[in-house]
Design a protein around this motif. Structure first.
Motif, PDB file in Angstrom:
ATOM      1  N   TRP A  46       0.790  -1.288  -0.086  1.00  0.00           N
ATOM      2  CA  TRP A  46      -0.144   0.160  -0.092  1.00  0.00           C
ATOM      3  C   TRP A  46       0.826   1.362  -0.019  1.00  0.00           C
ATOM      4  CZ3 TRP A  46      -5.115  -0.014  -0.858  1.00  0.00           C
ATOM      5  CH2 TRP A  46      -5.715  -1.467  -0.818  1.00  0.00           C
ATOM      6  N   GLY A  47       0.441   2.340  -0.771  1.00  0.00           N
ATOM      7  CA  GLY A  47       1.184   3.536  -0.806  1.00  0.00           C
ATOM      8  C   GLY A  47      -0.106   4.717  -0.770  1.00  0.00           C
ATOM      9  N   GLU A  48       0.399   5.842  -0.596  1.00  0.00           N
ATOM     10  CA  GLU A  48      -0.448   6.905  -0.802  1.00  0.00           C
ATOM     11  C   GLU A  48       0.394   8.109  -1.250  1.00  0.00           C
ATOM     12  OE1 GLU A  48      -2.550   7.811   2.979  1.00  0.00           O
ATOM     13  OE2 GLU A  48      -3.449   9.467   2.096  1.00  0.00           O
ATOM     14  N   VAL A  58      -3.117  12.567  -9.834  1.00  0.00           N
ATOM     15  CA  VAL A  58      -2.470  11.879  -9.436  1.00  0.00           C
ATOM     16  C   VAL A  58      -2.334  10.410  -9.759  1.00  0.00           C
ATOM     17  CG1 VAL A  58      -1.122  10.858  -7.078  1.00  0.00           C
ATOM     18  CG2 VAL A  58      -1.665  13.330  -7.424  1.00  0.00           C
ATOM     19  N   ALA A  59      -3.534   9.952  -9.842  1.00  0.00           N
ATOM     20  CA  ALA A  59      -4.112   8.773 -10.533  1.00  0.00           C
ATOM     21  C   ALA A  59      -3.944   8.623 -11.750  1.00  0.00           C
ATOM     22  CB  ALA A  59      -5.620   8.624 -10.040  1.00  0.00           C
ATOM     23  N   ALA A  60      -4.029   9.858 -12.439  1.00  0.00           N
ATOM     24  CA  ALA A  60      -3.701   9.677 -13.887  1.00  0.00           C
ATOM     25  C   ALA A  60      -2.093   9.221 -14.135  1.00  0.00           C
ATOM     26  CB  ALA A  60      -4.194  10.759 -14.789  1.00  0.00           C
ATOM     27  N   TYR A  98       3.356  14.302 -10.576  1.00  0.00           N
ATOM     28  CA  TYR A  98       4.243  13.332 -10.793  1.00  0.00           C
ATOM     29  C   TYR A  98       5.098  12.858  -9.664  1.00  0.00           C
ATOM     30  CZ  TYR A  98       3.288  12.880 -15.913  1.00  0.00           C
ATOM     31  OH  TYR A  98       2.790  12.501 -17.342  1.00  0.00           O
ATOM     32  N   VAL A  99       5.800  13.747  -8.947  1.00  0.00           N
ATOM     33  CA  VAL A  99       6.415  13.371  -7.768  1.00  0.00           C
ATOM     34  C   VAL A  99       5.487  12.541  -6.669  1.00  0.00           C
ATOM     35  CG1 VAL A  99       7.997  13.960  -6.043  1.00  0.00           C
ATOM     36  CG2 VAL A  99       8.115  14.982  -8.238  1.00  0.00           C
ATOM     37  N   GLU A 100       4.231  13.065  -6.712  1.00  0.00           N
ATOM     38  CA  GLU A 100       3.299  12.473  -5.540  1.00  0.00           C
ATOM     39  C   GLU A 100       3.033  11.436  -6.334  1.00  0.00           C
ATOM     40  OE1 GLU A 100       1.345  16.959  -4.497  1.00  0.00           O
ATOM     41  OE2 GLU A 100       0.294  15.481  -5.785  1.00  0.00           O
ATOM     42  N   ALA A 101       2.745  11.044  -7.619  1.00  0.00           N
ATOM     43  CA  ALA A 101       2.528   9.549  -7.838  1.00  0.00           C
ATOM     44  C   ALA A 101       4.033   8.638  -7.669  1.00  0.00           C
ATOM     45  CB  ALA A 101       2.395   9.574  -9.491  1.00  0.00           C
ATOM     46  N   PRO A 278       9.109  17.698   4.764  1.00  0.00           N
ATOM     47  CA  PRO A 278       8.693  17.020   3.664  1.00  0.00           C
ATOM     48  C   PRO A 278       7.606  16.302   3.982  1.00  0.00           C
ATOM     49  CG  PRO A 278      10.977  16.210   4.614  1.00  0.00           C
ATOM     50  CD  PRO A 278      10.634  17.386   5.367  1.00  0.00           C
ATOM     51  N   ASP A 279       6.765  15.903   2.984  1.00  0.00           N
ATOM     52  CA  ASP A 279       5.564  15.085   3.107  1.00  0.00           C
ATOM     53  C   ASP A 279       5.992  13.914   2.334  1.00  0.00           C
ATOM     54  OD1 ASP A 279       3.196  13.665   2.550  1.00  0.00           O
ATOM     55  OD2 ASP A 279       2.016  15.305   3.547  1.00  0.00           O
ATOM     56  N   LEU A 280       5.856  12.671   3.202  1.00  0.00           N
ATOM     57  CA  LEU A 280       6.447  11.506   2.493  1.00  0.00           C
ATOM     58  C   LEU A 280       5.601  11.033   1.357  1.00  0.00           C
ATOM     59  CD1 LEU A 280       7.110   9.982   5.826  1.00  0.00           C
ATOM     60  CD2 LEU A 280       8.630   9.634   4.008  1.00  0.00           C
ATOM     61  N   CYS A 281       4.242  11.500   1.199  1.00  0.00           N
ATOM     62  CA  CYS A 281       3.483  11.135   0.395  1.00  0.00           C
ATOM     63  C   CYS A 281       3.374  12.357  -0.959  1.00  0.00           C
ATOM     64  CB  CYS A 281       1.836  10.968   0.917  1.00  0.00           C
ATOM     65  SG  CYS A 281       1.790   9.729   1.955  1.00  0.00           S
ATOM     66  N   ALA A 282       4.481  13.173  -0.802  1.00  0.00           N
ATOM     67  CA  ALA A 282       4.391  14.215  -1.840  1.00  0.00           C
ATOM     68  C   ALA A 282       5.944  14.462  -2.328  1.00  0.00           C
ATOM     69  CB  ALA A 282       3.846  15.473  -1.626  1.00  0.00           C
ATOM     70  N   ALA A 283       6.709  14.420  -1.521  1.00  0.00           N
ATOM     71  CA  ALA A 283       8.246  14.941  -1.933  1.00  0.00           C
ATOM     72  C   ALA A 283       8.941  13.798  -2.511  1.00  0.00           C
ATOM     73  CB  ALA A 283       8.845  15.464  -0.544  1.00  0.00           C
ATOM     74  N   GLY A 284       8.621  12.404  -2.529  1.00  0.00           N
ATOM     75  CA  GLY A 284       9.160  11.391  -3.191  1.00  0.00           C
ATOM     76  C   GLY A 284       9.431  10.199  -2.525  1.00  0.00           C
ATOM     77  N   GLY A 285       8.661  10.171  -1.522  1.00  0.00           N
ATOM     78  CA  GLY A 285       8.359   8.826  -0.779  1.00  0.00           C
ATOM     79  C   GLY A 285       9.500   8.622   0.493  1.00  0.00           C
ATOM     80  N   LEU A 286       9.647   7.269   0.952  1.00  0.00           N
ATOM     81  CA  LEU A 286      10.542   6.898   1.888  1.00  0.00           C
ATOM     82  C   LEU A 286      12.010   7.079   1.306  1.00  0.00           C
ATOM     83  CD1 LEU A 286       8.277   3.990   3.360  1.00  0.00           C
ATOM     84  CD2 LEU A 286       9.496   5.716   4.703  1.00  0.00           C
TER      85      LEU A 286
END
Ligand code: CA
Length: 395
Positions: A46-48, A58-60, A98-101, A278-286
């Motif tokens: 799972w991711g967000e 983001v879904a697109a 794109y980075v959020e995706a 940074p927001d993990l779900c926006a800035a590029g993940g873990l």
């Protein structure tokens, strides 16, 4: 192991009368872009991704562009895949959807890697410094019921602030920036009086001010012993950030609208913030969190993530913070001084409270770090279906 399915899921939970406002927008609903990645061995990660805007773009990005790049790949290489996807979308990406995706994919791949190895994500990140993270309450937004009474007081706002102290929080973040400076100053005074001198108070303007207004607001915040001033000016206004940081004693926090280590490097080099968010779900993940945190620490800047969204986002942040060293190290670390905090949004959000089989619960002012493999979460399928919206693209 191979990736066999990449499915973005748009969730919406209307709030009805519980709607609230920040300086920038009304929140008539809560939404999340969740991502489910399936493998040929039956594991589901799972991711967000995306935290502030509509989830559809983001879904697109995932459905039309990124999913075809990762289908059939081994999921146990999150850093490699994150770098690859960023490189493939650099020319038209770099920031935003794109980075959020990519963030959503990255988090899901860390979840899968942990599950495949039977280890929690915080162990893959290098090991836990703590098994629970000190939490602060994000609340005291603008609500219709925050009206002055006959004596000129704001009883509903005071009650809300006190409810967080009663729930066990010793750190509370409130909103400023929607009203005139004197009126917002009265709200800060009201909250400070309601929570007492011992409770740490933080303020967030959601970039409502220009630099000279932020300076005036910052002096009011200092008079009420507010410990950080978040997003005082526009994210693009690096000169304004630097001026405030040099002029005010209150710590300057920001970065929830910034992306990747490249974006944060500018904030750090130009002396804009004391605390990077940074927001993990926006800035590029873990994968990117580790790099942004390393960069920040080399500049003497603390990293305390911005957290918004569902229980999945919260779990990802808890793993990241479990593996974050005290900064700086001391024999007796104190919250905020050198121990990291987790942002625990207290506004209504069924996606945070209902989506996980075991939702996050405050214990002695802290959130426990999930212990199970991967993110250590289980998504409740019934809740998921209740809030799920129709697919964006057919097929
Ligand atoms: Ca904020």
């Amino acid at each position: 192991m191979r990736i066999t399915g990449v499915e973005p899921l748009i969730l919406r939970a209307p709030l009805g009368a519980a709607r609230f406002l920040s300086s920038q927008s009304a929140f008539p609903e809560r939404n999340s872009l969740l991502l489910r990645i399936e493998t040929d061995e039956g594991l589901v990660g799972w991711g967000e991704g995306g935290q502030y805007g509509p989830p559809e773009p983001v879904a697109a990005c995932i459905q039309a562009v990124l999913a075809p790049q990762i289908l059939g790949r081994d999921p146990r290489q999150p850093v490699r895949i994150q770098e690859l996807l960023y490189a493939l979308t650099r020319d038209f990406g770099q920031k935003g959807a794109y980075v959020e995706a990519i963030s959503a994919i990255d988090i899901a791949l860390w979840d899968l890697t942990g599950q495949a190895l039977g280890e929690p994500v915080h162990r893959l990140l290098g090991g836990a410094f703590r098994d629970r993270v000190h939490a602060y309450a994000t609340g005291c937004y603008y609500r219709p019921e925050h009206q002055h009474d006959a004596a000129g007081q704001l009883p509903a706002l005071a009650d809300e602030a006190r409810s967080y102290v009663d729930a066990g929080f010793d750190t509370i973040k409130m909103k400023v920036g929607l009203l005139a400076i004197a009126d917002d100053g009265a709200r800060v005074a009201c909250v400070r009086e309601a929570i007492g001198a011992q409770t740490r108070l933080l303020a967030d303007a959601n970039h409502a001010y220009n630099a000279y207004s932020a300076l005036r607001m910052g002096r009011i915040l200092e008079a009420h012993d507010v410990l950080w001033f978040e997003e005082p000016v526009l994210p693009e206004d690096l000169d304004g950030y630097r001026l405030l940081r040099q002029s005010l004693d209150v710590a300057i926090a920001g970065g929830e609208c910034e992306f990747m280590r490249y974006g944060f490097r500018r904030l750090f080099e130009q002396g804009c913030v004391d605390i990077a968010q940074p927001d993990l779900c926006a800035a590029g993940g873990l994968s990117e969190w580790v790099k942004i945190h390393a960069l920040a620490s080399s500049f003497g800047i603390a990293t305390i993530p911005h957290v918004w969204g569902s229980g999945v986002a919260l779990a990802a942040a808890l793993h990241a913070l479990a593996a974050t060293p005290p900064f700086p190290y001391t024999a007796l670390p104190q919250p905020l001084m050198n121990e990291p905090l987790i942002e625990f949004d207290r506004n209504p959000n069924p996606l945070r409270d209902e989506l996980l089989v075991t939702p996050p619960r405050l214990v002695d002012g802290c959130l426990p770090v999930p212990r199970g493999p991967g993110l250590g979460i289980q998504v409740d399928e019934q809740t998921l279906q209740r809030y799920r919206q129709p697919d964006l693209l057919p097929g």
